[in-house]
Structure formats: structure tokens, C-alpha cells
Design a protein around this motif. Structure first.
Motif, PDB file in Angstrom:
ATOM      1  N   SER A   1      15.693 -46.337 -40.893  1.00 51.94           N
ATOM      2  CA  SER A   1      15.742 -46.543 -39.450  1.00 51.94           C
ATOM      3  C   SER A   1      14.360 -46.429 -38.828  1.00 51.94           C
ATOM      4  N   ALA A   2      14.319 -46.654 -37.524  1.00 52.29           N
ATOM      5  CA  ALA A   2      13.075 -46.535 -36.766  1.00 52.29           C
ATOM      6  C   ALA A   2      13.278 -45.516 -35.644  1.00 52.29           C
ATOM      7  N   PHE A   3      12.383 -44.544 -35.559  1.00 53.21           N
ATOM      8  CA  PHE A   3      12.426 -43.561 -34.478  1.00 53.21           C
ATOM      9  C   PHE A   3      11.722 -44.133 -33.246  1.00 53.21           C
ATOM     10  N   ALA A   4      12.365 -43.935 -32.099  1.00 57.41           N
ATOM     11  CA  ALA A   4      11.788 -44.418 -30.847  1.00 57.41           C
ATOM     12  C   ALA A   4      12.255 -43.533 -29.699  1.00 57.41           C
ATOM     13  N   PRO A   5      11.474 -43.446 -28.617  1.00 58.02           N
ATOM     14  CA  PRO A   5      11.950 -42.741 -27.425  1.00 58.02           C
ATOM     15  C   PRO A   5      13.109 -43.524 -26.810  1.00 58.02           C
ATOM     16  N   VAL A   6      14.217 -42.842 -26.502  1.00 60.51           N
ATOM     17  CA  VAL A   6      15.379 -43.532 -25.953  1.00 60.51           C
ATOM     18  C   VAL A   6      15.791 -42.977 -24.592  1.00 60.51           C
ATOM     19  N   TRP A   7      15.329 -41.785 -24.280  1.00 58.93           N
ATOM     20  CA  TRP A   7      15.631 -41.175 -22.977  1.00 58.93           C
ATOM     21  C   TRP A   7      14.562 -40.144 -22.683  1.00 58.93           C
ATOM     22  N   THR A   8      14.338 -39.903 -21.402  1.00 56.96           N
ATOM     23  CA  THR A   8      13.426 -38.842 -20.976  1.00 56.96           C
ATOM     24  C   THR A   8      14.120 -38.004 -19.923  1.00 56.96           C
TER      25      THR A   8
ATOM     26  N   GLY B   1       4.926 -32.239 -17.857  1.00 56.15           N
ATOM     27  CA  GLY B   1       5.380 -33.619 -17.932  1.00 56.15           C
ATOM     28  C   GLY B   1       6.832 -33.707 -18.357  1.00 56.15           C
ATOM     29  N   ASN B   2       7.244 -34.887 -18.760  1.00 54.44           N
ATOM     30  CA  ASN B   2       8.640 -35.167 -19.061  1.00 54.44           C
ATOM     31  C   ASN B   2       9.006 -34.854 -20.508  1.00 54.44           C
ATOM     32  N   GLY B   3      10.252 -34.446 -20.709  1.00 50.89           N
ATOM     33  CA  GLY B   3      10.779 -34.290 -22.055  1.00 50.89           C
ATOM     34  C   GLY B   3      11.130 -35.651 -22.629  1.00 50.89           C
ATOM     35  N   ILE B   4      11.036 -35.773 -23.949  1.00 50.07           N
ATOM     36  CA  ILE B   4      11.281 -37.050 -24.629  1.00 50.07           C
ATOM     37  C   ILE B   4      12.361 -36.864 -25.688  1.00 50.07           C
ATOM     38  N   VAL B   5      13.367 -37.738 -25.679  1.00 46.16           N
ATOM     39  CA  VAL B   5      14.383 -37.755 -26.731  1.00 46.16           C
ATOM     40  C   VAL B   5      14.080 -38.904 -27.676  1.00 46.16           C
ATOM     41  N   TRP B   6      13.791 -38.557 -28.937  1.00 47.18           N
ATOM     42  CA  TRP B   6      13.592 -39.548 -29.998  1.00 47.18           C
ATOM     43  C   TRP B   6      14.916 -39.737 -30.738  1.00 47.18           C
ATOM     44  N   PHE B   7      15.218 -40.983 -31.091  1.00 46.49           N
ATOM     45  CA  PHE B   7      16.515 -41.281 -31.696  1.00 46.49           C
ATOM     46  C   PHE B   7      16.343 -42.348 -32.770  1.00 46.49           C
ATOM     47  N   ALA B   8      17.012 -42.129 -33.902  1.00 48.10           N
ATOM     48  CA  ALA B   8      17.023 -43.117 -34.984  1.00 48.10           C
ATOM     49  C   ALA B   8      18.460 -43.282 -35.458  1.00 48.10           C
TER      50      ALA B   8
ATOM     51  N   ALA C   1       3.832 -41.121 -25.301  1.00 51.16           N
ATOM     52  CA  ALA C   1       2.689 -40.486 -24.641  1.00 51.16           C
ATOM     53  C   ALA C   1       2.562 -40.962 -23.197  1.00 51.16           C
ATOM     54  N   ALA C   2       2.821 -42.247 -22.972  1.00 48.19           N
ATOM     55  CA  ALA C   2       2.723 -42.783 -21.613  1.00 48.19           C
ATOM     56  C   ALA C   2       3.848 -42.244 -20.721  1.00 48.19           C
ATOM     57  N   LEU C   3       5.054 -42.148 -21.281  1.00 45.90           N
ATOM     58  CA  LEU C   3       6.199 -41.701 -20.493  1.00 45.90           C
ATOM     59  C   LEU C   3       6.124 -40.219 -20.136  1.00 45.90           C
ATOM     60  N   ARG C   4       5.382 -39.479 -20.901  1.00 43.99           N
ATOM     61  CA  ARG C   4       5.299 -38.041 -20.643  1.00 43.99           C
ATOM     62  C   ARG C   4       4.824 -37.762 -19.225  1.00 43.99           C
ATOM     63  N   HIS C   5       3.917 -38.616 -18.710  1.00 39.81           N
ATOM     64  CA  HIS C   5       3.386 -38.383 -17.366  1.00 39.81           C
ATOM     65  C   HIS C   5       3.600 -39.577 -16.440  1.00 39.81           C
ATOM     66  N   ALA C   6       4.383 -40.550 -16.865  1.00 41.90           N
ATOM     67  CA  ALA C   6       4.617 -41.733 -16.039  1.00 41.90           C
ATOM     68  C   ALA C   6       5.515 -41.412 -14.858  1.00 41.90           C
ATOM     69  N   ASP C   7       5.389 -42.200 -13.817  1.00 43.18           N
ATOM     70  CA  ASP C   7       6.264 -42.050 -12.656  1.00 43.18           C
ATOM     71  C   ASP C   7       7.708 -42.273 -13.075  1.00 43.18           C
ATOM     72  N   ALA C   8       8.614 -41.505 -12.518  1.00 39.63           N
ATOM     73  CA  ALA C   8      10.023 -41.569 -12.911  1.00 39.63           C
ATOM     74  C   ALA C   8      10.611 -42.961 -12.749  1.00 39.63           C
ATOM     75  N   THR C   9      10.119 -43.727 -11.785  1.00 41.25           N
ATOM     76  CA  THR C   9      10.668 -45.057 -11.541  1.00 41.25           C
ATOM     77  C   THR C   9      10.373 -46.036 -12.673  1.00 41.25           C
ATOM     78  N   GLU C  10       9.421 -45.694 -13.543  1.00 40.94           N
ATOM     79  CA  GLU C  10       9.026 -46.601 -14.623  1.00 40.94           C
ATOM     80  C   GLU C  10       9.814 -46.373 -15.908  1.00 40.94           C
ATOM     81  N   HIS C  11      10.487 -45.243 -16.029  1.00 40.70           N
ATOM     82  CA  HIS C  11      11.050 -44.858 -17.318  1.00 40.70           C
ATOM     83  C   HIS C  11      12.157 -45.788 -17.803  1.00 40.70           C
TER      84      HIS C  11
END
Length: 603
Positions: A420-427, A406-413, A489-499
Motif C-alpha cells: 500500500s501507499a501511506f498518505a495524509p487523509v485527514w487533519t 500546528g495541525n495533527g495529521i492522520v496517515w492511512f494505508a 508538512a504543508a498541511l501542518r501549518h496551512a490555513d484550515a480552508t485549504e485542507h
């Protein structure tokens, strides 16, 4: 072979392939290079970061983890920038920019295709489309150099090396060989500073299958570099807190790499006897800088939080000769990203070194804020504050999850991790970074940037009632971050067009939530009171006052220049007057109950 050559035979073959046909660069790991990003800004002073990298068998989901807290010395905050994949004309060149000014100081041959990746404007490369990712930490080094932009000799900085590696490599080994070869043979290396206390650098790098630590410093000529790399065992995690951690090297193992010149340089200057097992940090590091325990306490704390069963000694110091703690440890349980976030947010609470204990330095509301580096510190040469992992001057914290599937996830705070709050910001499938993770540096405060929302929360908490505000901050994090985990978790396997859309929507939510949260903190902890708004519109305020332990320590009993008899006489006057007032009130005639009821009806 001598030790300097035992672990370079495969890298030499790799580099021969790289430069094998004239000036065309070909890499077996699908190297490429992207066009220079449009954002090129001068950076603030040298940073002092805490880096982390974990092997895939140390984590619960089987991903390698890599990142850092980027602890700058002031500045407007970093933007996370996306660079798309690109194709390039034969014979074109790739400019090399000075890390501080952003001016061009040289170039290298371009390659035909470059990968998509992200980087930070005041930091380093982050992750590319192949889930190769970096973190960084500035270290002491016996030899330093300066950039060609400043009348120096060296071409490459950590920022350029990490970006070039992300542009051209899909694996950690490729990145290590490329960065080592460029710095040794094609321009030399310079660090964050020319001073020996902060002139060396460490990078942590990972792909979905391997995790590595990389150390680099200038060579004596200033036109080359000395470097080493050590693989982190797959079931281990390693932290790098501003000091080299690679020590004794098994140069017959594929888990170690050493530049061809390292042993000779160390022997030339008497930093290695030429006979014992080669120890990279002992040869080239000066240990922790700034103050004793500046690095060692963070290293102890990170391992103590993740592997408490080791019962490591917190009192050890890191020197050139003694690393004090292991290169890496096996965590007591398989790690999640949330476990690393917890370490990022630590300021020794619950330990003898706590920055939020009942001490004068923490203040009446137990704040971890310890503003450092003022001129007055020179008057106290043996003074120093405990250096936490979560520090007031943090620019951002980042953690990249390099998933094997699946996709790599970049968490950023942005800003200080504990506020701060950690959240996925790029895949690795995304093609944009949401606006809240950009900082418009032309503005004194960019209201559209999450960095400034977190800065507002952090500084209000420090300046008001931290011991109370941090409870609210943690509650806000606990409400938001499970939603962030669900998105990841959803973005790990989501279609690239949704990211791009999902990342932008969630970023907008985090941005709005944190600005609203700041205003709620401002309204709640105000003018020394805790102000509460009821659901019916009612408002109440409670005076908190200072705790007794703090009043005693600051000499509250001696704050006024008045004898104790004055206090006694004042209390006596008031007591007599109170009794007389009771007599006056008892003699008053009050309306009957019927009259009171009619008055209430009129109202």
C-alpha cells in the motif's frame, strides 16, 4: 492506601467533577460528545492488530505518534468516517451501539458540545480536532464478557469507548479516566470475543504532550471492568502486539493508573498475593495466544528495527508470568513517520524468521503469504507460521501524528502495508475524508475505493512473482510517499480552508496511481513471463522459470514417471537431428547480397 487506591485519587476527583451536578457531565478537559455517526455496519471476525505509540521526545519533529495495523479476518475493507462537532440539547442522550451488529443496546447522558473526529467502520476512533488519537490491539484476558446484544451483560466496547473519548476529551489523561469510569461504573466492558484468548483489549492513546498504553477486560460480574494504564516515557516508543505489556506498576507515580477493583479481583482469584509489587499482565493476561511467538516475535522485531543496539533475544516467549521484552524502548535515533511505516511493512526479511527466504512455504518467488486458520491445521497441533507485522489480511494501517504546534495529521494505508501507499487523509482542521478512503460495501469491488486498488496490487503480487513484483511496489512507494510527506508538512501549518481540497486532490492522485500500477503489474507479470513494453511500442517477454533450489526441494527430478534412459535417449535423438539439420542448411543456396538488398528496398 491499598495498591488499588493509590493511583485513583486524582481520577476519583475527576469523575466527581464529571458527575457532580445531577446528570450533567462536566469535564475539566473540555469533554463533549458527538451525535452517532450515520455509518453503522456489522464487522467481520475478531481482528488481531499491532499497535504503536511514541512520546514526543522520541520523534524528529516533536510530535507524539500513535496508531495500529488493523488485521481483520476477511471483510470488504474499512471506511474512514468524519463526524463533525455538534451542539446538543440539555437532557438528551447518547446511544451506545453493539460493536458487531450496530444495534442500540443502551445510552448515556449527552453533553452540550461534542468535538469533531474520525473513526473507521471496522475499527475504532482515530483522531479528533484536539489531536487526541488512538490505536488498538486485541489481547488475551482471564475474564471476558459479552455484549448486551448477545444475551450478555456488558455495554461498552473499545469502539464505543474510543469514540466517546474523542467526542469529549482533548487530552490522553481525560480519555483514560473517562473510558475507565464508564466501563467500571456505568455498564461494563466486552472485548472482540468471549473466549479468553481474545477477550481482552489494549488501546494506545496520545495527545501532543503524552503517550499512554491502556489495558481493559471484564470484571467477574460482567457488568464492570478492570483496567490499567501506563505512560510511555517521552523519549520512548512502545508496541502492543496482541498481548498485555503493562506489568509491574509503580502505583505511587502519576505515570500509572489502575482501576479501584483491580487488586481486589486479582487477590480474590489468587492471581496476586497481596504483598508483592502489583503486576497487571501477570494477574490478568494469559500471554500470547494462537501460537508461541505470535506476539513476542513482532515485539522483538519492532524493537530490533528501531533500537538494534539493544540486541534483544529473538527466541523469547511471552507468557502470563514473563513479558520477555521491555514495556517500551528508546529508539536509536529520533523517529519519523517513515520509520514507523517501515515497521508496519515488515515480514522478517533478513532475519532467521524471514517469510521470503528460500523455503517451500515461500514458494519459488519468495512470497510472505501464509494463509492461516484452515480446518486442516487441527491435524498439525504443533504447527504454526511466523506472524509478521505486515500480514496478508490487513484491513488498514493508520498512524496519527499529534503535533504540539500546528495541525495533527492522520496517515492511512488501506489493506496490506507492504503493498500500500501511506498518505495524509485527514487533519485536525479538516472537515471531510476523501472518497478513495470510503468503501461501498454494497459492491463486490468498489472501483472508487483505494482499498480495492491496494487489494488488487497485493493479491497479484502474491499470486504472480512476488520477489520481482515487490521491487516494483517499493519503487512506486518511493515515488509517491515523498510527495505525501511534502503535503503533510504543508498541511501542518496551512490555513484550515485549504485542507479538504488538498487532501482530496492528493487522494485522487494516489487512487489513480495505484489502480494504474495494478494494471501495469498485471501486464508485466503474466502467464509466468515478464513482459516488457518498449517506448517504440515493441513488446518482449522473458520466461523466468523456477529457481534451482525450489526445483530440487519439490522433487523436480522425480516429477515424471520415466527412467533416466528415456531422458538420455531423447537428448541423443535431438542431438543427432540437430547435426543433420546443420548439414541440410549448409547445402542450401542463398540469394546474393545484391538480391537481398533489392528485396529489402521492396519491403
Amino acid at each position: 492506601f491499598s495498591p488499588s487506591h493509590r493511583r485513583t485519587h486524582w481520577a476519583s476527583a475527576f469523575v466527581a467533577e464529571l458527575f457532580g451536578q445531577g446528570r450533567m457531565w462536566r469535564l475539566c478537559c473540555a469533554m463533549a460528545i458527538a451525535a452517532l455517526p450515520e455509518v453503522a455496519v456489522a464487522r467481520p471476525g475478531a481482528d488481531h492488530c499491532t499497535a504503536v505509540v511514541a512520546g514526543p521526545k522520541a520523534t524528529a519533529d516533536g510530535s507524539s505518534l500513535v496508531g495500529q495495523s488493523n488485521d481483520a479476518e476477511g471483510g470488504p475493507g474499512s471506511s474512514l468516517v468524519f463526524v463533525p462537532a455538534q451542539d446538543h440539547a440539555v437532557g438528551s442522550s447518547r446511544p451506545i451501539l453493539d460493536q458487531e451488529t450496530g444495534v442500540k443496546i443502551g445510552s448515556i447522558p449527552q453533553v452540550s458540545h461534542t468535538f469533531a473526529y474520525t473513526y473507521t467502520t471496522h475499527g475504532y476512533g482515530v483522531m479528533n480536532e484536539h489531536k487526541l488519537a488512538f490505536g488498538e490491539s486485541t489481547c488475551s484476558a482471564r475474564i471476558t464478557a459479552s455484549s448486551l446484544a448477545h444475551n450478555g451483560t456488558a455495554l461498552f466496547s473499545n469502539k464505543e469507548l474510543t469514540q466517546i473519548a474523542l467526542e469529549r476529551c482533548s487530552t490522553a489523561r481525560c480519555a483514560l479516566a473517562l473510558m475507565g469510569n464508564l466501563s467500571v461504573n456505568h455498564g461494563g466492558f466486552y472485548g472482540e470475543d468471549t473466549a479468553v484468548d481474545t477477550g481482552g483489549e489494549a488501546l494506545v492513546v496520545a495527545d501532543p504532550t503524552e503517550a499512554w498504553v491502556f489495558h481493559i477486560l471484564a470484571d467477574p460480574t460482567g457488568t464492570s471492568a478492570v483496567w490499567a494504564a501506563q505512560r510511555v516515557p517521552d523519549d520512548h516508543i512502545a508496541w502492543v502486539p496482541n498481548t498485555f505489556v503493562i506489568r509491574e506498576m509503580n502505583l505511587s507515580s502519576d505515570n500509572f493508573m489502575l482501576s479501584p477493583n483491580a487488586a481486589a479481583v486479582a487477590k480474590q482469584f489468587g492471581w496476586w498475593d497481596g504483598k508483592s509489587t502489583f503486576n497487571f499482565a501477570q494477574a490478568f493476561s494469559l500471554g500470547e495466544y494462537s501460537s508461541p511467538h505470535y506476539s513476542s516475535r513482532r515485539l522483538w522485531r519492532a524493537y530490533d528495527l528501531l533500537a538494534p543496539s539493544l540486541r534483544l533475544d529473538a527466541s523469547l516467549e511471552i507468557t502470563d508470568a514473563d513479558g520477555a521484552y521491555p514495556f517500551s524502548v528508546r529508539p536509536d535515533h529520533l523517529l519519523s513517520t517513515a520509520d514507523v511505516f517501515r515497521v508496519y511493512r515488515d515480514y522478517y526479511e533478513g532475519t532467521p524468521f524471514s517469510l521470503v527466504g528460500d523455503t517451500l512455504a515461500a514458494g519459488p518467488f519468495n512470497s510472505p503469504l501464509r494463509v492461516a486458520a484452515g480446518d486442516s491445521e487441527a491435524e498439525v497441533p504443533t504447527g504454526g507460521w511466523e506472524r509478521p507485522i505486515s500480514i496478508y489480511r490487513t484491513d488498514y494501517a493508520v498512524l496519527s501524528a499529534c503535533h504540539p504546534e500546528g495541525n495533527g495529521i492522520v496517515w492511512f494505508a488501506p489493506h496490506t502495508p507492504h503493498a500500500s501507499a501511506f498518505a495524509p487523509v485527514w487533519t485536525s482542521a479538516a472537515t471531510a475524508v476523501p472518497r478513495p478512503y470510503f468503501v461501498n460495501e454494497a459492491l463486490s469491488v468498489d472501483h472508487e475505493s483505494l482499498f480495492w486498488a491496494v487489494s488488487a496490487v497485493s493479491n497479484w503480487a502474491f499470486g504472480s512473482m512476488f520477489s520481482r513484483a515487490i521491487v516494483d511496489i517499493r519503487a512506486a512507494q518511493a515515488d509517491l510517499e515523498p510527495k505525501a510527506q511534502a503535503l503533510a508538512a504543508a498541511l501542518r501549518h496551512a490555513d484550515a480552508t485549504e485542507h479538504d481540497g488538498q487532501l482530496a486532490t492528493f487522494a485522487s492522485t494516489v487512487h489513480g496511481t495505484w489502480w494504474n500500477f495494478f494494471w501495469s503489474l498485471m501486464g508485466k507479470y503474466n502467464d509466468g513471463y515478464v513482459v516488457t513494453h518498449g517506448g517504440d511500442g515493441s513488446v518482449s517477454s522473458a520466461a523466468v522459470g523456477y529457481p534451482a533450489w525450489w526445483l530440487k526441494q519439490v522433487g523436480f527430478d522425480k516429477a515424471l514417471d520415466a527412467p533416466s534412459t528415456s531422458f538420455d535417449e531423447l537428448k541423443h535423438r535431438m542431438a543427432i537431428a540437430e547435426e543433420k539439420m546443420k548439414e541440410i542448411d549448409a547445402a542450401r543456396k542463398r540469394p546474393s547480397a545484391a538480391v537481398q538488398q533489392s528485396l529489402e528496398l521492396l519491403v
